[in-house]
Design an enzyme around this catalytic site. Structure first.
Site, mmCIF file in Angstrom:
data_model
loop_
_atom_site.group_PDB
_atom_site.id
_atom_site.type_symbol
_atom_site.label_atom_id
_atom_site.label_comp_id
_atom_site.label_asym_id
_atom_site.label_seq_id
_atom_site.Cartn_x
_atom_site.Cartn_y
_atom_site.Cartn_z
ATOM 1 N N ALA A 9 0.544 -1.972 3.389
ATOM 2 C CA ALA A 9 -0.496 -1.661 2.452
ATOM 3 C C ALA A 9 -1.007 -0.179 3.050
ATOM 4 O O ALA A 9 -1.452 0.778 2.045
ATOM 5 C CB ALA A 9 -1.766 -2.532 2.785
ATOM 6 N N GLY A 28 1.773 2.006 2.018
ATOM 7 C CA GLY A 28 2.381 1.947 0.515
ATOM 8 C C GLY A 28 0.843 2.409 -0.509
ATOM 9 O O GLY A 28 0.952 3.383 -1.255
ATOM 10 N N ASP A 29 -0.758 2.843 0.337
ATOM 11 C CA ASP A 29 -1.711 3.251 -0.045
ATOM 12 C C ASP A 29 -1.337 4.842 -0.316
ATOM 13 O O ASP A 29 -1.733 5.450 -1.227
ATOM 14 C CB ASP A 29 -3.135 2.737 0.662
ATOM 15 C CG ASP A 29 -3.605 4.205 -0.213
ATOM 16 O OD1 ASP A 29 -4.334 3.943 -1.235
ATOM 17 O OD2 ASP A 29 -4.805 4.542 0.888
ATOM 18 N N ALA A 30 -0.311 5.583 1.017
ATOM 19 C CA ALA A 30 0.102 7.095 1.164
ATOM 20 C C ALA A 30 0.869 7.346 0.011
ATOM 21 O O ALA A 30 0.542 7.804 -1.234
ATOM 22 C CB ALA A 30 0.501 7.086 2.392
#
Length: 143
Positions: free
Chosen positions: A27, A30-32
């Site tokens: 995550a 994935g956020d970046a």
């Protein structure tokens, strides 16, 4: 080199190695990746720089990510669903400004994005995000 080229040329990791990673690590990545994807779309919008942050927040916030999650979840294969479930079930601190359910769904999206990026399935990732953003009617123009 443009962001899309950086993403396309990133060396993938072996899938078994990525599957062993903590869902919160997936995550985190994935956020970046998701934010870079959104920012690259916004950069093409023609909006002035002062407006870009406001537009970006609509889609990178937990609420925005939840909307995207709902739009793409039915398109996932069984492996992708399992990865997303790991993200949803991960034990992490929930921010006070969103509900726990919204946060879990946004973490599901981030975990999936991190997984697909790290194993090099960038075409699949791009298709899922593009289709989902179109479905929710994402706009990137100053209104």
């Amino acid at each position: 080199m443009g962001v899309q080229k950086v993403i396309e040329n990133a060396s993938p990791l072996p899938e078994p190695e990525v599957r062993m990673m903590s869902p919160l690590v997936l995550a985190y990545v994935g956020d970046a990746v998701y934010e870079v994807y959104i920012r690259s779309l916004l950069a093409r919008s023609g909006s002035p720089a002062r407006k870009l942050h406001e537009l970006c927040v609509q889609w990178v916030s937990a609420v925005g990510q939840e909307r995207v999650w709902y739009a793409l979840k039915e398109s996932l294969d069984e492996t992708e669903r399992a990865i997303a479930r790991r993200g949803r079930n991960a034990k992490g601190g929930v921010p006070t400004n969103v509900s726990p359910d919204t946060y879990r769904r946004s973490t599901s999206l981030e975990c999936l994005v991190g997984y697909l990026f790290l194993i090099g399935k960038n075409e699949r990732l791009g298709r899922l995000l593009t289709d989902a953003l179109e479905e929710v009617g994402a706009t990137y123009e100053e209104t």
